[in-house]
Structure formats: structure tokens, C-alpha cells
Design a protein around this motif. Structure first.
Motif, PDB file in Angstrom:
ATOM      1  N   GLU A 130      -2.768  -5.750  -3.715  1.00  0.00           N
ATOM      2  CA  GLU A 130      -2.026  -6.702  -4.527  1.00  0.00           C
ATOM      3  C   GLU A 130      -0.887  -6.025  -5.281  1.00  0.00           C
ATOM      4  O   GLU A 130       0.241  -6.538  -5.312  1.00  0.00           O
ATOM      5  N   TYR A 131      -1.170  -4.858  -5.876  1.00  0.00           N
ATOM      6  CA  TYR A 131      -0.107  -4.186  -6.622  1.00  0.00           C
ATOM      7  C   TYR A 131       0.911  -3.527  -5.696  1.00  0.00           C
ATOM      8  O   TYR A 131       2.105  -3.493  -6.009  1.00  0.00           O
ATOM      9  N   LEU A 132       0.452  -3.031  -4.548  1.00  0.00           N
ATOM     10  CA  LEU A 132       1.398  -2.412  -3.618  1.00  0.00           C
ATOM     11  C   LEU A 132       2.392  -3.428  -3.063  1.00  0.00           C
ATOM     12  O   LEU A 132       3.488  -3.048  -2.632  1.00  0.00           O
ATOM     13  N   GLU A 133       2.030  -4.705  -3.086  1.00  0.00           N
ATOM     14  CA  GLU A 133       3.001  -5.738  -2.721  1.00  0.00           C
ATOM     15  C   GLU A 133       4.099  -5.825  -3.781  1.00  0.00           C
ATOM     16  O   GLU A 133       5.247  -6.139  -3.472  1.00  0.00           O
ATOM     17  N   ILE A 134       3.744  -5.537  -5.024  1.00  0.00           N
ATOM     18  CA  ILE A 134       4.708  -5.568  -6.133  1.00  0.00           C
ATOM     19  C   ILE A 134       5.519  -4.279  -6.151  1.00  0.00           C
ATOM     20  O   ILE A 134       6.750  -4.302  -6.238  1.00  0.00           O
ATOM     21  N   THR A 141       2.818  -8.935 -20.147  1.00  0.00           N
ATOM     22  CA  THR A 141       2.404  -7.659 -19.576  1.00  0.00           C
ATOM     23  C   THR A 141       1.205  -7.851 -18.658  1.00  0.00           C
ATOM     24  O   THR A 141       0.414  -8.775 -18.825  1.00  0.00           O
ATOM     25  N   LYS A 142       1.107  -6.961 -17.701  1.00  0.00           N
ATOM     26  CA  LYS A 142      -0.044  -6.884 -16.813  1.00  0.00           C
ATOM     27  C   LYS A 142      -0.525  -5.434 -16.833  1.00  0.00           C
ATOM     28  O   LYS A 142       0.171  -4.541 -16.358  1.00  0.00           O
ATOM     29  N   LYS A 143      -1.695  -5.225 -17.433  1.00  0.00           N
ATOM     30  CA  LYS A 143      -2.230  -3.874 -17.564  1.00  0.00           C
ATOM     31  C   LYS A 143      -3.036  -3.505 -16.325  1.00  0.00           C
ATOM     32  O   LYS A 143      -3.912  -4.249 -15.887  1.00  0.00           O
ATOM     33  N   LEU A 144      -2.725  -2.340 -15.759  1.00  0.00           N
ATOM     34  CA  LEU A 144      -3.451  -1.832 -14.598  1.00  0.00           C
ATOM     35  C   LEU A 144      -4.482  -0.812 -15.046  1.00  0.00           C
ATOM     36  O   LEU A 144      -4.242  -0.018 -15.953  1.00  0.00           O
ATOM     37  N   ASN A 145      -5.614  -0.811 -14.388  1.00  0.00           N
ATOM     38  CA  ASN A 145      -6.683   0.135 -14.671  1.00  0.00           C
ATOM     39  C   ASN A 145      -6.604   1.276 -13.661  1.00  0.00           C
ATOM     40  O   ASN A 145      -7.031   1.130 -12.506  1.00  0.00           O
ATOM     41  N   PHE A 146      -6.072   2.405 -14.082  1.00  0.00           N
ATOM     42  CA  PHE A 146      -5.948   3.542 -13.175  1.00  0.00           C
ATOM     43  C   PHE A 146      -7.306   4.106 -12.794  1.00  0.00           C
ATOM     44  O   PHE A 146      -7.469   4.664 -11.709  1.00  0.00           O
ATOM     45  N   ALA A 147      -8.287   3.997 -13.685  1.00  0.00           N
ATOM     46  CA  ALA A 147      -9.625   4.514 -13.383  1.00  0.00           C
ATOM     47  C   ALA A 147     -10.229   3.808 -12.173  1.00  0.00           C
ATOM     48  O   ALA A 147     -11.052   4.389 -11.455  1.00  0.00           O
ATOM     49  N   GLU A 148      -9.805   2.554 -11.951  1.00  0.00           N
ATOM     50  CA  GLU A 148     -10.280   1.807 -10.787  1.00  0.00           C
ATOM     51  C   GLU A 148      -9.223   1.747  -9.685  1.00  0.00           C
ATOM     52  O   GLU A 148      -9.342   0.955  -8.745  1.00  0.00           O
ATOM     53  N   ALA A 149      -8.197   2.593  -9.818  1.00  0.00           N
ATOM     54  CA  ALA A 149      -7.132   2.719  -8.809  1.00  0.00           C
ATOM     55  C   ALA A 149      -6.443   1.385  -8.520  1.00  0.00           C
ATOM     56  O   ALA A 149      -6.059   1.110  -7.375  1.00  0.00           O
ATOM     57  N   GLU A 150      -6.270   0.577  -9.555  1.00  0.00           N
ATOM     58  CA  GLU A 150      -5.589  -0.704  -9.341  1.00  0.00           C
ATOM     59  C   GLU A 150      -4.142  -0.521  -8.884  1.00  0.00           C
ATOM     60  O   GLU A 150      -3.583  -1.416  -8.227  1.00  0.00           O
ATOM     61  N   GLN A 151      -3.562   0.629  -9.224  1.00  0.00           N
ATOM     62  CA  GLN A 151      -2.183   0.872  -8.798  1.00  0.00           C
ATOM     63  C   GLN A 151      -2.083   1.067  -7.285  1.00  0.00           C
ATOM     64  O   GLN A 151      -0.981   1.009  -6.717  1.00  0.00           O
ATOM     65  N   ARG A 152      -3.218   1.299  -6.624  1.00  0.00           N
ATOM     66  CA  ARG A 152      -3.225   1.459  -5.174  1.00  0.00           C
ATOM     67  C   ARG A 152      -3.797   0.232  -4.464  1.00  0.00           C
ATOM     68  O   ARG A 152      -3.996   0.248  -3.249  1.00  0.00           O
ATOM     69  N   SER A 153      -4.063  -0.812  -5.212  1.00  0.00           N
ATOM     70  CA  SER A 153      -4.625  -2.018  -4.619  1.00  0.00           C
ATOM     71  C   SER A 153      -3.568  -2.715  -3.759  1.00  0.00           C
ATOM     72  O   SER A 153      -2.363  -2.613  -4.027  1.00  0.00           O
TER      73      SER A 153
END
Length: 205
Positions: free
Chosen positions: A42-46, A28-40
Motif C-alpha cells: 500500500e505504501y509502495l504505491e504511494i 498526517t499518516k503515521k507509518l510504523n517502521f517496526a512493522e515495516a509499513e514503509q515496505r508494504s
């Protein structure tokens, strides 16, 4: 190995439970929504959608919970997480798509109003509607869709983790889950499953 990208307290919990049930090796790879990692970047490439879950496989990335759940079930047939009969499989998919397209969207109106409108007044109107729309969804689920003890009757499937997540959100939506006898009983049964307990531990780690 499969890689599940998830964030705590999101619908990705359903996919995490399904993976725990499947017996498949995964990480698993946990994303931190509080730090907007889902919009980084790196993640947007995924996942260009900037949402969870996303499932990394040897053939590429899968997104959208109903697709991920069905894939996990079909990748691990020995775990018997989905009906083999085509009609019954389609019924399970119909349930999961209702959760995805209607129930989850109703829930999101209370927290993500900016997806649909820019006017703060409209956001408040959407938020105020959530207890009604979620109640109506669960009235339908309890009366017509949840066969009991599992979504598909006696057959546990990947529809069950998805319903479990939505039932767990009801109180935060201003709805008393006790109103829905079958869904409440289903939630309690799910909490007793070792796979659910392991998934919740991963969320909290």
C-alpha cells in the motif's frame, strides 16, 4: 488537503514542522517502521522508494525532504518560510541539499550500512566512522554555513527545521552537540517555537 506520510524519529519531522509553521490545512499518516509499513504494498504505491517523508498533494505525490520543504514554503507565501530573492532561495536550497546528501547519509552509515555493503565487517567500519564524519559536518555548519540566529541569518526558513532534526541526532551518533555553539543555540531556539512543539506532540501521539 495535504497529507504527510511520516514516521517518528525520522527526517520527516522537518516537513512536519514546516507544515505546522505554514498555516496550511493538512493531515498526517503515521507509518510504523517496526512493522515495516514503509515496505508494504500500500505504501509502495504511494512512494516506491519505501521511505519517508512523502507528501500527498492535489497534483500528486512529492518525495525528498528538500523538495517537500521548498513546496510547502512556496505554497504558503504569507508564512514567509523561504527567501523571495532567487539567489537567497538557491542558498537555502544548497544548505538543505547538503543536509540531505551529506549529513543525513553520514548519519545513515551508522544504522543502514546494508544499503552500501553486505559485509558485516564493513557495517561496523561505517558505524565507527560516524562520530568523525558527523563532527566534520557540524564543524562546517557552525563555522561557515549557519549564519545565526537562523540558518539564513535573521530570516527563519524551512532550512531551520531540517537543521534542527540533524542536531537532535548528534548524541545518538556519538557526538556531543555542546561542541557546536551556534547549532546548539539554534536547537534551543527551535524548541521554543510553538510549531515545533506541536510537531513533536504529533510524533508522540
Amino acid at each position: 488537503m495535504l497529507t504527510l506520510y511520516f514516521a517518528p524519529h525520522t527526517c520527516a519531522l522537518a516537513s512536519l514542522i514546516a507544515l505546522e509553521e505554514s498555516g496550511l490545512p493538512f493531515k498526517t499518516k503515521k507509518l510504523n517502521f517496526a512493522e515495516a509499513e514503509q515496505r508494504s504494498p500500500e505504501y509502495l504505491e504511494i512512494n516506491p522508494k519505501g521511505r519517508v517523508p512523502a507528501l500527498g498533494t492535489e497534483r500528486g505525490i512529492l518525495t525528498e525532504t528538500p523538495a517537500i520543504l521548498a513546496y510547502i514554503a512556496q505554497l504558503a507565501p504569507a508564512a514567509q518560510l523561504a527567501p523571495l530573492d532567487p539567489f537567497e532561495f538557491a542558498r537555502m536550497q544548497a544548505f538543505n541539499n547538503y543536509i540531505c546528501a551529506t549529513v543525513h547519509v553520514n548519519h545513515a552509515h551508522g544504522r543502514r550500512g546494508s544499503r552500501w555493503a553486505d559485509d558485516p565487517t564493513a557495517h561496523e567500519a561505517m558505524k565507527a566512522k560516524v562520530p568523525q564524519t558527523m563532527s566534520e559536518c557540524f564543524e562546517l555548519i557552525d563555522e561557515r554555513m549557519l549564519e545565526g540566529p537562523w540558518v539564513m541569518g535573521e530570516y527563519y526558513s524551512v532550512a531551520d527545521p531540517y537543521l534542527f532534526v540533524m542536531t537532535g541526532w548528534l548524541r545518538s551518533d556519538g557526538v556531543d552537540p555542546i561542541r557546536f555553539r551556534k547549532s546548539t543555540a539554534h536547537y534551543a531556539q527551535m524548541m521554543e517555537r510553538p510549531a515545533v512543539q506541536r510537531a513533536l506532540e504529533r510524533e508522540q501521539a
